[in-house]
Design an enzyme around this catalytic site. Sequence first.
Site, PDB file in Angstrom:
ATOM      1  N   SER A   1      66.883  72.253  64.274  1.00 31.13           N
ATOM      2  CA  SER A   1      67.510  72.123  65.581  1.00 31.13           C
ATOM      3  C   SER A   1      66.574  71.382  66.538  1.00 31.13           C
ATOM      4  O   SER A   1      66.119  70.282  66.226  1.00 31.13           O
ATOM      5  CB  SER A   1      67.924  73.503  66.095  1.00 31.13           C
TER       6      SER A   1
ATOM      7  N   ASP B   1      78.010  72.403  60.247  1.00 29.52           N
ATOM      8  CA  ASP B   1      77.230  72.570  61.476  1.00 29.52           C
ATOM      9  C   ASP B   1      77.982  71.928  62.635  1.00 29.52           C
ATOM     10  O   ASP B   1      78.061  70.701  62.739  1.00 29.52           O
ATOM     11  CB  ASP B   1      75.854  71.921  61.313  1.00 29.52           C
TER      12      ASP B   1
ATOM     13  N   HIS C   1      74.472  76.106  61.184  1.00 25.54           N
ATOM     14  CA  HIS C   1      73.217  75.695  61.814  1.00 25.54           C
ATOM     15  C   HIS C   1      72.087  76.587  61.289  1.00 25.54           C
ATOM     16  O   HIS C   1      71.583  77.463  61.997  1.00 25.54           O
ATOM     17  CB  HIS C   1      73.371  75.812  63.325  1.00 25.54           C
TER      18      HIS C   1
END
Length: 805
Positions: free
Chosen positions: A373, A493, A524
């Site tokens: 991320s 995601d 994610h």
Amino acid sequence: MKLNQFAFHQVSSEQLYQDLVNIKLLDESDKTLSSLKLFQKLIAGIFPEYHSLSSCLEALRYISVDSQHTLADIFNTEPFHLSRHQFIIMVLQLLKFEIGIDFQMDNAEVFYQDCGYPKLSFDQINDSETLLRAFYLLLNLRTKNGMNFLDDLANRGFFNSFFDAQAPHFVFFNNRVQAVFDASKTIREIVYVESDLDTDHDGKHDLLEATIFRPAATDRGLKVPTLYTANPYFKGTNDMTPSLHNVNQNLQPKKAQIIDKAEIQATHTLAYQPIGAKASEENHDTEISAQAETVYSLNDYFLSRGFASVYAAGIGTRHSDGLRTTGSQEETASTIAIIQWLHGDRIAYTNRTDHIPTTAWWCNGNVAMTGKSYLGTLATAAATTGVTGLKAIISESAISSWYDYYRDNGLVVAPEDCQGEDTDVLAIDTFSRLKDDADFQKIKAVYERQQQALTVGQDRDTGNYNTFWDERNYRNDVKHIQCAVLIVHGLNDWNVKLRNPEKLWRALRAAKIPAKIFLHQGQHIYMNNIRSIDFNDMVNYWLVDKLCHDQKNASDADLPKVLIQDNVTPEQWHHYQDWCAESAPIKQFYLQKNQLTTKPKPTETQSFIDNGTTDFLKHNQTEHQWQNALLSQTSEYQHNRLLFLTDPLTKDLYIDGNPIVTLQVAVDSTSGKLSVMLADYGIARRLQAQPSIVGRGALQLGFNNLTEDLKEFQLETHPSPFKLITKGHINMQNRRNNWSNDVIQPGNFYTVRFELQPTHYHLLTNHQLGLIVYSTDMGMTLRESRVQSYTLDLNASRLEIPYNK
């Protein structure tokens, strides 16, 4: 169960024997041993818990080799002979599988093959060469708990004799570095790296706190590679809920204007090469012990293998200077300042006040960046500077352009479950200096000005691409990348949407920069604890080549270039030469009333109403409940969308790339937005996007080291009627591009053509492909309170699907 192994590779007889000597399972002199003596030494060596021959023989009596004999029975049998079937039965038990539960003795070979293990090249073992190759394979095979057998041995104390070596060194086996370091004696310390920035405008260079975890062996002269994770959340986060933007508002018309792309291109105002002075003297003694825990188990895995881990939260975080700027050049500069210090190109201090310099004397100068991320995003940003010392990045679920995170084709579009978030809100979330009030009060005024600058620059009023976003588009600088790149992303995601890795992948391909991409079926999430794939082993093999001096290997050629998990068959992984290939064939679909067809036919217009926000808010639905309702063929929101379905497919279809829709559309307003979803319709138990825990704490990362839950993607318990494949959005005024605005006259038809988010999706025979056209996306776009009517001219509308043959 599948235990796919992509990291294992065959080696020469010379390397095979040397590897066994390296791990002290054999000595150089053992080459002259008879087959039986060699077998006895190898077997005794893989039971490190037993310290005498008698105790070891007791353990061997619990392991069958056939229905009548145990491993103890053949331990002293001359002449030595082990059939292929006996070897497989023995191996499966050593790998923690149980006879009668996991497999039956008479089908052991079938079970072995079904697990995905490498094929055996022998029918029997009765000579030293075959025996050595068979045992070498055993040490590389993955256990029921996902790790390879040699790692399992390490967790049981196999390498403990290496821990206190006066001349510590790395140990390599099958070109992978082994867990020969005691993680319980890791040195934890903090330094303050001086950047060239002054983002809080106090007249001083911003100091950046860096937390170091390094093997104790570095104090005995070992220089080690470093895994560096730039983690803005590392020092804590703030409640950003009060700062979320209101999304319950109507889309406003934009002033018509045609802009040349060159007018909004950002220019670099920062020099990424260090301009600060290097330390003139060294102090090896740090003054602060790190209390924080590590945050990524992949880094912990490498701690046992001798790599150091460094975490830094960056500018604007607790105990560092500066302000958060969400993706700016300053943020990139603060990220690479840590690398420059690790490489020896920048100064750091033992505390914030005395300016006592210290160097990363324990680092060999080679750095790889890791993280998911925002963490992976900063790794991507750092790579595009070409900073010296950065040899590799593992960019997981990462942003490559912040516009593609918070916007889509001229619309404000939120990441999943993040409605109302934007760059200014994320800056509040990660501005952990706020936790120390005395520190915050000194910079409160400049902080508030910086927040205002973010709010203005991100321009939620238009949603257009501008200079602010161009500065935060790392793909502009792909040509500067000098390191190896591994992209990891989830095909489900919807936080960091797949346009981010796809556009980066295309840019890397065009620039001919060596890269790999692994796509799993998750959301994610991290990938390093998924049982069916040897991710840690692959990364180990790859990083040894990039970070360890004099240990070059063939990982670039041996490891898959593109690895994609199948969404139909559990634990199935496919490897390809490319993803989203420019040459991918295209399947055309045409729109008829409620149908997708492969041949165009004269048809009519079809309309829908956008007025679902009131019902959504009144029913207090979650965004996921709303989406499922919209996708349902008997939806309560049927009047809010058009659904077009193919006939049941006559053969499987592998969608691969960016589906493109062309819609001829009119709206009864001066502004309008379109949203489109592709969905798979057909009753089936589908693979879940959130992996299940199959072994809590089952993945041990080294002797005396931390553990990680073992997970796997599993099928739904009950069949479901549909699944989202991908989606996309566009502001009808941005039908030319995402930085120019064209006018909308109510009732006029306009051609709108745009890409949906890229994907790789296996659509089964007898399933139907569905195209859903709607306007307001409750989970991502602004939520309209007014009633708008949209009409499609079906004759001029179509869907293009790229596919993998």
